[in-house]
Design a protein around this motif. Structure first.
Motif, PDB file in Angstrom:
ATOM      1  N   UNK A 188       0.815  -1.207   0.000  1.00 39.29           N
ATOM      2  CA  UNK A 188       0.000   0.000   0.000  1.00 39.29           C
ATOM      3  C   UNK A 188       0.853   1.263   0.000  1.00 39.29           C
ATOM      4  N   UNK A 189       1.950   1.226   0.751  1.00 39.79           N
ATOM      5  CA  UNK A 189       2.828   2.401   0.786  1.00 39.79           C
ATOM      6  C   UNK A 189       3.474   2.664  -0.563  1.00 39.79           C
ATOM      7  N   UNK A 190       3.600   1.620  -1.394  1.00 38.51           N
ATOM      8  CA  UNK A 190       4.190   1.773  -2.725  1.00 38.51           C
ATOM      9  C   UNK A 190       3.173   2.259  -3.755  1.00 38.51           C
ATOM     10  N   UNK A 191       1.917   2.335  -3.361  1.00 36.67           N
ATOM     11  CA  UNK A 191       0.835   2.754  -4.260  1.00 36.67           C
ATOM     12  C   UNK A 191       0.380   4.150  -3.850  1.00 36.67           C
ATOM     13  N   UNK A 192       0.607   5.160  -4.690  1.00 41.83           N
ATOM     14  CA  UNK A 192       0.256   6.542  -4.315  1.00 41.83           C
ATOM     15  C   UNK A 192      -1.194   6.714  -3.886  1.00 41.83           C
ATOM     16  N   UNK A 193      -2.095   5.927  -4.444  1.00 41.01           N
ATOM     17  CA  UNK A 193      -3.502   6.060  -4.093  1.00 41.01           C
ATOM     18  C   UNK A 193      -3.823   5.450  -2.730  1.00 41.01           C
ATOM     19  N   UNK A 194      -3.073   4.418  -2.326  1.00 45.05           N
ATOM     20  CA  UNK A 194      -3.355   3.738  -1.069  1.00 45.05           C
ATOM     21  C   UNK A 194      -2.430   4.154   0.064  1.00 45.05           C
ATOM     22  N   UNK A 195      -1.335   4.818  -0.279  1.00 49.44           N
ATOM     23  CA  UNK A 195      -0.356   5.209   0.742  1.00 49.44           C
ATOM     24  C   UNK A 195      -0.961   6.076   1.855  1.00 49.44           C
ATOM     25  N   UNK A 196      -1.835   7.051   1.546  1.00 48.83           N
ATOM     26  CA  UNK A 196      -2.394   7.866   2.643  1.00 48.83           C
ATOM     27  C   UNK A 196      -3.107   7.043   3.706  1.00 48.83           C
ATOM     28  N   UNK A 197      -3.829   5.999   3.295  1.00 51.92           N
ATOM     29  CA  UNK A 197      -4.509   5.144   4.274  1.00 51.92           C
ATOM     30  C   UNK A 197      -3.493   4.357   5.087  1.00 51.92           C
ATOM     31  N   UNK A 198      -2.473   3.820   4.412  1.00 49.42           N
ATOM     32  CA  UNK A 198      -1.456   3.029   5.106  1.00 49.42           C
ATOM     33  C   UNK A 198      -0.693   3.861   6.117  1.00 49.42           C
ATOM     34  N   UNK A 199      -0.531   5.126   5.844  1.00 43.71           N
ATOM     35  CA  UNK A 199       0.223   5.993   6.743  1.00 43.71           C
ATOM     36  C   UNK A 199      -0.538   6.322   8.020  1.00 43.71           C
ATOM     37  N   UNK A 200      -1.815   5.978   8.082  1.00 41.42           N
ATOM     38  CA  UNK A 200      -2.588   6.246   9.306  1.00 41.42           C
ATOM     39  C   UNK A 200      -2.470   5.135  10.333  1.00 41.42           C
ATOM     40  N   UNK A 201      -1.820   4.017   9.955  1.00 43.71           N
ATOM     41  CA  UNK A 201      -1.732   2.890  10.880  1.00 43.71           C
ATOM     42  C   UNK A 201      -0.285   2.557  11.213  1.00 43.71           C
ATOM     43  N   UNK A 202      -0.139   1.884  12.317  1.00 42.63           N
ATOM     44  CA  UNK A 202       1.151   1.326  12.693  1.00 42.63           C
ATOM     45  C   UNK A 202       1.016  -0.187  12.793  1.00 42.63           C
ATOM     46  N   UNK A 203       2.113  -0.900  12.606  1.00 41.57           N
ATOM     47  CA  UNK A 203       2.107  -2.353  12.697  1.00 41.57           C
ATOM     48  C   UNK A 203       2.493  -2.771  14.110  1.00 41.57           C
ATOM     49  N   UNK A 204       1.672  -3.646  14.698  1.00 41.61           N
ATOM     50  CA  UNK A 204       1.946  -4.172  16.032  1.00 41.61           C
ATOM     51  C   UNK A 204       2.023  -5.690  15.934  1.00 41.61           C
ATOM     52  N   UNK A 205       3.029  -6.274  16.570  1.00 40.34           N
ATOM     53  CA  UNK A 205       3.241  -7.719  16.535  1.00 40.34           C
ATOM     54  C   UNK A 205       2.708  -8.359  17.820  1.00 40.34           C
ATOM     55  N   UNK A 206       1.468  -8.845  17.824  1.00 38.46           N
ATOM     56  CA  UNK A 206       0.985  -9.560  19.013  1.00 38.46           C
ATOM     57  C   UNK A 206       1.732 -10.885  19.150  1.00 38.46           C
TER      58      UNK A 206
END
Length: 332
Positions: free
Chosen positions: A219-237
């Motif tokens: 998603x970060x590599x896709x200009x259209x989807x990057x804004x959504x991806x930038x709103x989240x962080x990855x957490x490793x449960x």
């Protein structure tokens, strides 16, 4: 690149060529083309890839000994298991594969081998989820997440594999309670893929979602989807008595393999440092070979402790996991 129909015609019309390999792949061609190009440049062996989205096991059964496929590439352990259970694979004994692939990421009977791994983790809203708020997979069934979780279908291969891991860790009874609790915490009916869960978080529909790590990279590599991806962080449960759940992309050799020697060369090459690095850079996944570094983006997601449960045990729990998801009517 040969289309699936072309490969099928090859099985009936011409003998196998000495310097080629035919691959049926669940992975999109563009995701593995860099690997194909590098292998062919190094060895001179052509790799013909046919993308098979669904029904690979059924196709191999129907083709039988006439199948032109030497290898299959799959996107997760569930599909590897389905193909293995269809009795269309042959065991592969290779010192190279044993040395390069950890024992927990390959079949104990040498029918399939992991090539890359990905974690089934939590996407968390940066502005609504506090650091340390997400802890364990078990905690996702806690009341504190009521109305805050998004998920794709409970019947998806990735979620079935995760539930299979819950079964291995805690047994079917506790896994059923966990699935019921997770469903009770959903903010909406399961729908879409993992990327859609990220978009739902960005839209404020939920605070966290279950997904695979590599989708964030895509998603970060896709200009259209990057804004959504930038709103989240990855957490490793982690599991309370283990680590973070991993799934794999994998490879296996078919019983019919007309180009067995070259197919083995490709399998072994896919576990080399060069191939593992290409895979990691292209697909935002984790190399399975110890010592090969992750891509810079993936390293930026942080360190985690992988769960050591053998994937063969998780795969064996697939039927029970499917039954639980249907019993709790997770998608209903």
């Amino acid at each position: 690149m040969l289309r699936l129909s072309t490969l099928a015609l090859l099985a009936c019309s011409v003998p196998a060529l000495a310097q080629e390999i035919n691959v049926y792949s669940h992975r999109q061609p563009e995701l593995i083309q860099p690997l194909v190009d590098a292998f062919t440049a190094e060895t001179g062996i052509a790799v013909n890839v046919a993308f098979v989205d669904k029904g690979m096991a059924e196709r191999l059964v129907a083709e039988g000994d006439r199948s032109p496929a030497d290898l299959v590439l799959t996107v997760d352990i569930a599909r590897l298991l389905q193909i293995a259970e269809a009795d269309v694979l042959q065991p592969v004994q290779s010192d190279v594969l044993e040395a390069n692939i950890p024992e927990t990421l390959r079949d104990p009977n040498d029918l399939w081998f992991g090539l890359t791994s990905r974690a089934r983790i939590v996407y968390a809203a940066k502005d609504r989820v506090q650091p340390g708020e997400v802890t364990t997979y078990e905690d996702l069934a806690s009341d504190k997440w009521k109305g805050r979780i998004c998920s794709r279908s409970g019947l998806s291969d990735y979620n079935i594999a995760l539930l299979g891991a819950v079964i291995v860790h805690h047994g079917e009874e506790e896994a059923t309670k966990w699935a019921e609790g997770l469903k009770a915490n959903l903010a909406r009916k399961p729908e879409g893929g993992d990327r859609d869960q990220v978009k739902a978080i960005a839209a404020g529909e939920c605070d966290i979602a279950i997904g695979n790590t590599y989708y964030i990279g895509q998603m970060l590599a896709d200009p259209e989807q990057a804004p959504a991806a930038e709103t989240v962080t990855i957490v490793f449960p982690t599991f309370e008595n283990g680590g973070t759940h991993l799934n794999i992309s994998g490879v296996a050799m078919t019983k019919s393999a007309p180009n067995k020697e070259n197919a083995l060369k490709f399998m072994e090459w896919l576990t080399s440092d060069e191939a593992q690095k290409i895979y990691a850079e292209t697909n935002y996944e984790f190399p399975v070979k110890p010592g090969v570094e992750r891509s810079e983006l993936v390293k930026g997601w942080g360190e985690f402790t992988p769960d050591t449960t053998p994937l063969s045990d998780i795969a064996a729990a697939r039927a029970a996991a499917l039954k639980i998801m249907e019993t709790v009517n997770f998608d209903g």
